[in-house]
Design a protein around this motif. Structure first.
Motif: not given
Length: 217
Positions: A182-189
């Protein structure tokens, strides 16, 4: 002026006057903006000079090539990151290493999302900058050791540096994975990364005699 002075390790010539230091800042700012726009491969010293509004000779006064310029930007990024983390830690006024870890990660993620050029260069991991004996994550781990040793009640020795190096390498890999997903940073990871780092650092930093805060339920 620490951000400029520490970046001078990558320079041909260090700025000695305010005007020269301001010109260097404009060059690095232009380099960061162009990295976001065209990427590292298409980056050129001539384009940086034009964007910064300086003669091409001014760029070559400081840098022999674009790799040296990107390395100076990476070092400036580390100085700015260090200062942001230091301010956050001062504001915490204690609270244990888990709150310090959140501050360290939050400031890195904030720069990843907003600082020009950071997504490509960060501290030098994304492109081949610096020498092979000066690995960027070692720079970061050394800086975190200096920042956190006192508040942890630990000596800044090789054991603590190794601990932070493992944590930094782990975070580096997982943050880059999160931003590939995700370009915004995957919240789950990112959440999984926090839990992984808490577990690892808890094993190293907590002990019968140094539980600095209760573990979460």
């Amino acid at each position: 002026m620490r951000a400029v002075s520490d970046a001078t390790t990558a320079l041909r010539r260090a700025p000695v006057q305010r005007r020269s230091a301001e010109r260097l800042t404009r060059i690095l700012d232009a380099c960061a903006d162009l990295l976001d726009e065209v990427g590292y491969d298409a980056l050129s010293t001539r384009a940086v000079a034009q964007r910064a509004g300086v003669p091409i000779g001014s760029v070559y006064r400081f840098f022999g090539n674009k790799r040296a310029m990107a390395d100076a930007l990476a070092r400036r990024n580390l100085e700015r990151y260090t200062e942001r983390v230091r301010r956050r830690l001062d504001a915490l006024d204690g609270g244990g290493w888990r709150r310090a870890l959140d501050a360290v990660l939050d400031e890195y993620l904030a720069m990843k999302r907003t600082a020009p050029g950071f997504s490509l260069v960060d501290f030098g991991n994304q492109i081949p900058v610096g020498s092979r004996h000066d690995e960027p994550n070692h720079r970061v781990a050394d800086r975190l050791t200096e920042l956190l040793a006192g508040s942890l009640g630990r000596r800044p020795d090789d054991t603590l540096r190794r601990t932070f190096l493992v944590a930094v390498e782990t975070a580096d890999t997982l943050v880059h994975l999160a931003f590939r997903v995700d370009p915004k940073g995957d919240a789950g990871i990112i959440a999984e990364m926090r839990e992984l780092l808490r577990a690892y650092l808890g094993r190293v930093l907590d002990g019968p005699e140094r539980g600095d805060e209760p573990r979460p339920e």
